[in-house]
Design a protein around this motif. Structure first.
Motif, PDB file in Angstrom:
ATOM      1  N   GLN A  92       0.829  -1.205   0.000  1.00  0.00           N
ATOM      2  CA  GLN A  92       0.000   0.000   0.000  1.00  0.00           C
ATOM      3  C   GLN A  92       0.864   1.256   0.000  1.00  0.00           C
ATOM      4  O   GLN A  92       0.524   2.240  -0.648  1.00  0.00           O
ATOM      5  N   SER A  93       2.003   1.198   0.685  1.00  0.00           N
ATOM      6  CA  SER A  93       2.895   2.370   0.725  1.00  0.00           C
ATOM      7  C   SER A  93       3.524   2.651  -0.630  1.00  0.00           C
ATOM      8  O   SER A  93       4.000   3.757  -0.883  1.00  0.00           O
ATOM      9  N   GLN A  94       3.512   1.651  -1.527  1.00  0.00           N
ATOM     10  CA  GLN A  94       4.076   1.810  -2.861  1.00  0.00           C
ATOM     11  C   GLN A  94       3.003   2.099  -3.918  1.00  0.00           C
ATOM     12  O   GLN A  94       3.266   2.036  -5.115  1.00  0.00           O
ATOM     13  N   GLY A  95       1.782   2.379  -3.461  1.00  0.00           N
ATOM     14  CA  GLY A  95       0.711   2.721  -4.399  1.00  0.00           C
ATOM     15  C   GLY A  95      -0.056   1.533  -4.931  1.00  0.00           C
ATOM     16  O   GLY A  95      -0.745   1.644  -5.947  1.00  0.00           O
ATOM     17  N   TYR A  96       0.029   0.404  -4.266  1.00  0.00           N
ATOM     18  CA  TYR A  96      -0.703  -0.792  -4.684  1.00  0.00           C
ATOM     19  C   TYR A  96      -1.917  -0.990  -3.794  1.00  0.00           C
ATOM     20  O   TYR A  96      -1.895  -0.643  -2.606  1.00  0.00           O
ATOM     21  N   GLY A 133      -3.050 -23.315   1.805  1.00  0.00           N
ATOM     22  CA  GLY A 133      -2.260 -24.277   2.563  1.00  0.00           C
ATOM     23  C   GLY A 133      -2.083 -23.785   3.990  1.00  0.00           C
ATOM     24  O   GLY A 133      -3.050 -23.452   4.661  1.00  0.00           O
ATOM     25  N   GLU A 134      -0.843 -23.682   4.417  1.00  0.00           N
ATOM     26  CA  GLU A 134      -0.561 -23.196   5.766  1.00  0.00           C
ATOM     27  C   GLU A 134      -0.165 -21.722   5.756  1.00  0.00           C
ATOM     28  O   GLU A 134       0.385 -21.220   6.732  1.00  0.00           O
ATOM     29  N   GLY A 135      -0.415 -21.045   4.666  1.00  0.00           N
ATOM     30  CA  GLY A 135      -0.027 -19.641   4.564  1.00  0.00           C
ATOM     31  C   GLY A 135      -1.089 -18.810   3.893  1.00  0.00           C
ATOM     32  O   GLY A 135      -2.282 -19.127   3.949  1.00  0.00           O
ATOM     33  N   TYR A 136      -0.638 -17.750   3.235  1.00  0.00           N
ATOM     34  CA  TYR A 136      -1.548 -16.802   2.611  1.00  0.00           C
ATOM     35  C   TYR A 136      -1.088 -16.455   1.204  1.00  0.00           C
ATOM     36  O   TYR A 136       0.098 -16.428   0.914  1.00  0.00           O
ATOM     37  N   ARG A 137      -2.075 -16.145   0.376  1.00  0.00           N
ATOM     38  CA  ARG A 137      -1.831 -15.665  -0.991  1.00  0.00           C
ATOM     39  C   ARG A 137      -2.370 -14.235  -1.014  1.00  0.00           C
ATOM     40  O   ARG A 137      -3.557 -14.006  -0.788  1.00  0.00           O
ATOM     41  N   ILE A 138      -1.463 -13.284  -1.260  1.00  0.00           N
ATOM     42  CA  ILE A 138      -1.834 -11.874  -1.278  1.00  0.00           C
ATOM     43  C   ILE A 138      -1.761 -11.383  -2.716  1.00  0.00           C
ATOM     44  O   ILE A 138      -0.698 -11.420  -3.339  1.00  0.00           O
ATOM     45  N   CYS A 139      -2.889 -10.947  -3.243  1.00  0.00           N
ATOM     46  CA  CYS A 139      -2.931 -10.408  -4.606  1.00  0.00           C
ATOM     47  C   CYS A 139      -3.031  -8.885  -4.498  1.00  0.00           C
ATOM     48  O   CYS A 139      -3.959  -8.373  -3.873  1.00  0.00           O
ATOM     49  N   ILE A 140      -2.073  -8.206  -5.087  1.00  0.00           N
ATOM     50  CA  ILE A 140      -2.083  -6.748  -5.072  1.00  0.00           C
ATOM     51  C   ILE A 140      -2.054  -6.238  -6.505  1.00  0.00           C
ATOM     52  O   ILE A 140      -1.608  -6.937  -7.415  1.00  0.00           O
ATOM     53  N   GLU A 141      -2.583  -5.039  -6.700  1.00  0.00           N
ATOM     54  CA  GLU A 141      -2.554  -4.443  -8.031  1.00  0.00           C
ATOM     55  C   GLU A 141      -2.255  -2.957  -7.934  1.00  0.00           C
ATOM     56  O   GLU A 141      -2.594  -2.313  -6.956  1.00  0.00           O
ATOM     57  N   ARG A 142      -1.601  -2.472  -8.962  1.00  0.00           N
ATOM     58  CA  ARG A 142      -1.241  -1.053  -9.021  1.00  0.00           C
ATOM     59  C   ARG A 142      -2.503  -0.226  -9.149  1.00  0.00           C
ATOM     60  O   ARG A 142      -3.399  -0.554  -9.914  1.00  0.00           O
ATOM     61  N   ARG A 143      -2.571   0.863  -8.384  1.00  0.00           N
ATOM     62  CA  ARG A 143      -3.740   1.754  -8.461  1.00  0.00           C
ATOM     63  C   ARG A 143      -3.629   2.678  -9.637  1.00  0.00           C
ATOM     64  O   ARG A 143      -2.616   3.001 -10.130  1.00  0.00           O
TER      65      ARG A 143
END
Length: 72
Positions: free
Chosen positions: A49-53, A62-72
């Protein structure tokens, strides 16, 4: 297809650094980051978010997370 950063198995701040490096190297319109701890998830989201995404989706994978980010 979105670029992917697999930061599973790394402790903070490494997942954040890997994410920022991918953003700076390729400036992707969409990026998927794989992490395996809550702390890494929260820190990667803040860093993106600090980079504008914007966070498109955070899902458990699974035992973790999948984070999908996109440029604003």
């Amino acid at each position: 297809m979105a670029a992917t950063v697999d930061a599973r198995g790394f402790s903070c701040p490494q997942p954040v650094l890997m994410t920022l490096q991918a953003i700076k190297a390729t400036n992707p319109s969409e990026l998927v980051v794989l992490v395996d701890t809550d702390t890494s998830k929260e820190n990667v989201v803040r860093a993106a978010q600090s980079q504008g995404y914007a966070v498109k989706e955070v899902s458990e994978e699974g035992e973790g997370y999948r984070i999908c980010i996109e440029r604003r």
